[in-house]
Design an enzyme around this catalytic site. Structure first.
Site, PDB file in Angstrom:
ATOM      1  N   ILE A 115       0.871  -1.280  -0.136  1.00  0.00           N
ATOM      2  CA  ILE A 115      -0.217  -0.040  -0.100  1.00  0.00           C
ATOM      3  C   ILE A 115       0.990   1.285   0.009  1.00  0.00           C
ATOM      4  CG2 ILE A 115      -1.705   1.437   1.254  1.00  0.00           C
ATOM      5  CD1 ILE A 115      -2.683  -1.475   2.570  1.00  0.00           C
TER       6      ILE A 115
ATOM      7  N   GLU B 218       4.877   2.930   1.697  1.00  0.00           N
ATOM      8  CA  GLU B 218       6.166   2.699   2.326  1.00  0.00           C
ATOM      9  C   GLU B 218       6.396   4.182   3.199  1.00  0.00           C
ATOM     10  OE1 GLU B 218      10.557   1.123   2.182  1.00  0.00           O
ATOM     11  OE2 GLU B 218       9.423   1.100   0.486  1.00  0.00           O
ATOM     12  N   GLY B 219       6.168   4.005   4.447  1.00  0.00           N
ATOM     13  CA  GLY B 219       6.395   4.985   5.469  1.00  0.00           C
ATOM     14  C   GLY B 219       7.847   5.062   5.899  1.00  0.00           C
TER      15      GLY B 219
ATOM     16  N   TYR C 189       9.342   4.437   8.561  1.00  0.00           N
ATOM     17  CA  TYR C 189       9.806   3.354   9.115  1.00  0.00           C
ATOM     18  C   TYR C 189       9.213   1.997   8.855  1.00  0.00           C
ATOM     19  CZ  TYR C 189       7.098   2.984  13.703  1.00  0.00           C
ATOM     20  OH  TYR C 189       6.085   2.686  14.313  1.00  0.00           O
ATOM     21  N   GLY C 190       8.515   2.010   7.921  1.00  0.00           N
ATOM     22  CA  GLY C 190       7.904   0.592   7.593  1.00  0.00           C
ATOM     23  C   GLY C 190       6.951   0.418   6.432  1.00  0.00           C
ATOM     24  N   VAL C 191       7.001  -0.817   5.837  1.00  0.00           N
ATOM     25  CA  VAL C 191       6.139  -1.101   4.621  1.00  0.00           C
ATOM     26  C   VAL C 191       4.557  -1.317   5.094  1.00  0.00           C
ATOM     27  CG1 VAL C 191       6.262  -1.849   2.431  1.00  0.00           C
ATOM     28  CG2 VAL C 191       8.103  -1.631   3.787  1.00  0.00           C
ATOM     29  N   VAL C 192       3.530  -1.003   4.409  1.00  0.00           N
ATOM     30  CA  VAL C 192       2.352  -1.507   4.668  1.00  0.00           C
ATOM     31  C   VAL C 192       1.905  -2.417   3.319  1.00  0.00           C
ATOM     32  CG1 VAL C 192      -0.090  -1.007   5.415  1.00  0.00           C
ATOM     33  CG2 VAL C 192       1.805   0.562   6.013  1.00  0.00           C
TER      34      VAL C 192
ATOM     35  N   LYS D 211       1.601  -4.030   8.529  1.00  0.00           N
ATOM     36  CA  LYS D 211       2.537  -3.094   8.685  1.00  0.00           C
ATOM     37  C   LYS D 211       4.028  -3.785   9.137  1.00  0.00           C
ATOM     38  CE  LYS D 211       3.711   1.237  10.340  1.00  0.00           C
ATOM     39  NZ  LYS D 211       2.917   2.597  11.181  1.00  0.00           N
TER      40      LYS D 211
ATOM     41  N   ASP E 233       0.631  12.649  16.169  1.00  0.00           N
ATOM     42  CA  ASP E 233       0.585  12.769  14.747  1.00  0.00           C
ATOM     43  C   ASP E 233      -0.623  12.907  14.065  1.00  0.00           C
ATOM     44  OD1 ASP E 233       1.968  13.280  12.277  1.00  0.00           O
ATOM     45  OD2 ASP E 233       2.581  10.995  11.942  1.00  0.00           O
TER      46      ASP E 233
END
Lengths: 427, 297
Positions: free
Chosen positions: A99, A101-102, A104-107, A122, A217
């Site tokens: 979905i 890529e943030g 500090y993580g991929v969803v 996540k 946030d």
């Protein structure tokens, strides 16, 4: 080493059965509901309510019965507590598509192999951790587990991969995020829809604050929305518990995406609280009204000057503690002028302006709380909040669905609503 | 304080703990659990860590042994991992190196105490062997001891998380104790407060926080206190004070049993046996030596 297999298959399978059978899992849900009710009952000034089964005092013979039925809702029976359950393997899920890529993580979007449920996985980035499991990830998982609520994205479990560096948070999959929706939808939300969304957001924030969690946030891209008009607060990556005495150094100022950051953080406050989330809620409210972010600043100084321009610079009256903030000395305040909220939002009612100005209040002590905001007259005046079921639905970019081209007329009678067929036909 | 339900061991997990399935007798497991918790406690004091973090670590440690055998992981490593994790959970993280140094010291001291005890037991004429003072030998800054221990610490923390399904929600009993003592009108008695508080802390060395809800444990601490101090509370069948707090008598009594068993005298053999089993290596060695004892019985 024969026993060493941490999986202990029999236990796993039995737990999996429990997960699947609906009647089993239902009583496990109930105490949670009763608990949350109990919590609110505790806060309300009517604690007598908490003991509904008042047995007749004269019936002395029924002492044995009374011992059974008199469990306080604050002390659920032992059987309501969840058992100790090791994490399952990520192979319980089938990967569908990624979905986003943030930082500090991929969803990923994935399917539960047994139940067929579509979920969001996540993946936490743990490769270069020098200090063991990152405290931010711990806070995120804990916050999600503690803040279970209708309008908070649901955490299902945490699963692990083959090595110790692969950890995935399993959450309910939600089709949209509000940010993308706002950019693609041709018309802004109606007032009645904005009220519904704000009520949902405020009740989620009130719930988190009641559980002693700051989100830190809140922004439109972290508000997910399903096709049934319900929004869910997501991404607790910066969340943390508040209320405990804070150690030396205070809380970090490196929180909240710039456009949604409260002025006290911008000015270097070392201790801040629930009011920072409320400022973000104010920015989100304005964004729903404008269909674009309120303060699109490039840096902190520009953001401060935009805030001063819209709300008028802070005064000794509007923000008594302003001068005590670490960075206040370094800021040159513009000449005083009245707030420009009415000019910026010409079409909203007086009650709407009042709520917005209470959310965007300089003094954190004076800023409205989520619980107070829920009772604001804005929500009880016409037009009333729209029922979530009456919201329109949208194709989901996260699920890989294609958006209908704008201005495309519905193809044939009767089938107009079935966009899935339509997109299949397109491709 | 959050009110979400914290996990407790299931009946099946209590009936056959993984360690007992591996042939570790019940009493030995109990002693090893208690010893691991004492190490966490001592490490917490040496690190000047907050009691909330130490207590959280001890509860996580106790939970862990309902899903994992002591043959697979040592109580030293897991205690260290639990304390490291709990310090993060309670927002008061410790430095890895500090924690490792402290655990290294505690393990060296345990080994020394054990050797001394065995020596004095085998040679009753202790006057001929004056007991040697314990001398801590610090590890070298970049030595392999440090890297090995750091590796073990990271693995232990991760294993605690993974085997508890990342549900590390812990509710501590202190607030509940204050409330209950207030309801019972006992807050003016300093001796009652101190003693009950002490029982709650001692109970952290037993598995009860992984077995019973907090109100039950708090009632047990109060029960032990008032019995020891000779204070009468309403106990007639129609108004028992513990029923006010939703505790069952059988559970109370069981928790009291767990706590009182901590105070019984252990023989030198029992004590040295536990001290030699801080690591899984020690546990496996003991299991090999006692293979004749059929674990199935």
């Amino acid at each position: 080493m024969s026993h060493a297999g941490p999986s202990t298959p029999s236990r796993k399978r039995s737990r999996w059965d429990v997960d699947e059978s609906a009647p089993q899992s239902e009583p496990a849900q109930q105490p949670q509901k009763r608990r949350s009710k109990g919590k609110s009952a505790k806060l309300s000034p009517a604690p007598e309510q908490t003991e509904p089964p008042v047995q007749p005092v004269n019936g002395t013979s029924g002492s044995a019965e009374r011992a059974r039925s008199s469990h306080s809702i604050f002390v659920p029976p032992r059987t309501h507590h969840p058992p100790l359950q090791p994490s399952r393997s990520v192979y319980c899920y089938e990967r569908l598509n990624s979905i986003e890529e943030g930082s500090y993580g991929v969803v990923f979007r994935a399917r539960d192999k047994q139940t067929g449920d579509i979920v969001a996985l996540k993946k936490l980035k743990l490769d270069e951790e020098k200090n063991g499991f990152p405290i931010t990830a711990l806070r995120e998982i804990n916050s999600l587990m503690v803040c279970k609520h209708e309008n908070v994205v649901g955490i299902r479990e945490v699963v692990v991969g083959d090595t110790l560096t692969q950890v995935f948070i399993v959450m309910d999959f939600i089709e949209h995020d509000l940010k993308t929706l706002l950019t693609i939808m041709p018309q802004p939300f109606l007032q009645s829809e904005i009220k519904t969304l704000m009520l949902q957001l405020l009740s989620a924030v009130a719930h988190c604050h009641e559980k002693w969690i700051l989100h830190r946030d809140l922004k439109t891209s972290n508000l997910l929305m399903n096709n049934r008009g319900t929004i869910k607060v997501a991404d607790f990556g910066l969340a943390r518990r508040y209320g405990d005495p804070v150690g030396v150094g205070g809380l970090t100022q490196l929180v909240v995406t710039l456009w949604y950051r409260a002025p006290e953080i911008l000015l270097g406050a070392k201790e801040y609280s629930t009011a920072v989330d409320m400022w973000s809620v104010g920015c989100i409210f304005a964004e729903l009204l404008l269909k674009e972010p309120l303060f699109q600043a490039k840096g902190e100084i520009e953001l401060l000057s935009m805030i001063f321009k819209l709300l008028g610079p802070p005064t000794a009256h509007s923000w008594p503690d302003y001068q005590t903030l670490p960075l206040a000395k370094t800021i040159n305040l513009p000449p005083p002028h009245p707030p420009q909220l009415r000019q910026k939002f010409p079409y909203i009612t007086a009650a709407g302006i009042d709520l917005l100005s209470r959310l965007l209040t300089y003094d954190p002590e004076d800023r409205i709380s989520a619980t107070q905001a829920l009772k604001h007259p804005y929500f009880s005046e016409s037009p009333l909040p729209k029922h979530p079921d009456l919201f329109s639905s949208f194709p989901s970019a996260a699920a890989g669905e294609r958006r209908r081209k704008p201005y495309e007329s519905p193809p044939a009678p009767a089938r107009a609503a079935d966009y899935k067929l339509l997109t299949d036909f397109d491709s | 304080m959050s009110t979400a339900l914290y996990p407790l061991a299931s009946l099946e997990q209590i009936e056959k703990t993984p360690s007992r399935e591996d042939g570790i007798p019940y009493e030995l497991e109990e002693d090893l659990r208690a010893h691991g918790c004492k190490l966490i406690h001592e490490a917490g004091i040496l690190l000047k860590q907050k009691q909330v973090a130490v207590a959280t670590a001890q509860i996580l440690f106790q939970r862990f042994w309902y899903v994992t055998s002591m043959k697979q992981f040592g109580i030293g490593d897991i205690g260290m991992g639990a304390l490291y994790l709990a310090s993060k959970l309670e927002e008061c993280p410790v430095r890895m190196r500090d924690l490792i140094n402290v655990y290294d010291l505690l393990q060296q001291r345990t080994a020394h105490t054990r050797a001394t005890m065995i020596a004095s037991a085998s040679a009753p004429s202790s006057s001929s062997h004056p007991t040697k003072e314990f001398r801590y030998t610090p590890m070298s800054y970049f030595g392999s001891t440090f890297y090995d221990l750091r590796e073990a610490l990271v693995i232990a923390e991760m294993q605690v998380l993974k085997r508890l399904g990342f549900n590390v929600h812990v509710v501590l009993p202190y607030g509940t104790l204050v409330n209950y003592l207030r309801v019972l009108g006992l807050t003016d008695r300093t001796d009652v407060c101190t003693r009950a508080w002490g029982y709650l802390n001692d109970a952290l060395q037993t598995p009860v926080y992984a077995l019973y809800a907090v109100p039950t444990i708090v009632c047990a601490a109060i029960l032990l206190t008032v019995r020891h101090l000779g204070i009468a509370l309403p106990s007639a069948p129609e108004n028992r004070w513990w029923e006010l707090f939703d505790a069952e008598w059988e559970d109370l009594w069981s928790v009291c049993g767990y706590i009182m068993r901590l105070y019984r005298d252990r023989s030198i053999e029992d004590r040295t046996r536990v001290m030699g089993m801080l690591s899984k290596k020690g546990v496996r060695q003991w299991l090999d030596e006692h293979k004749t004892v059929d674990p199935q019985t």
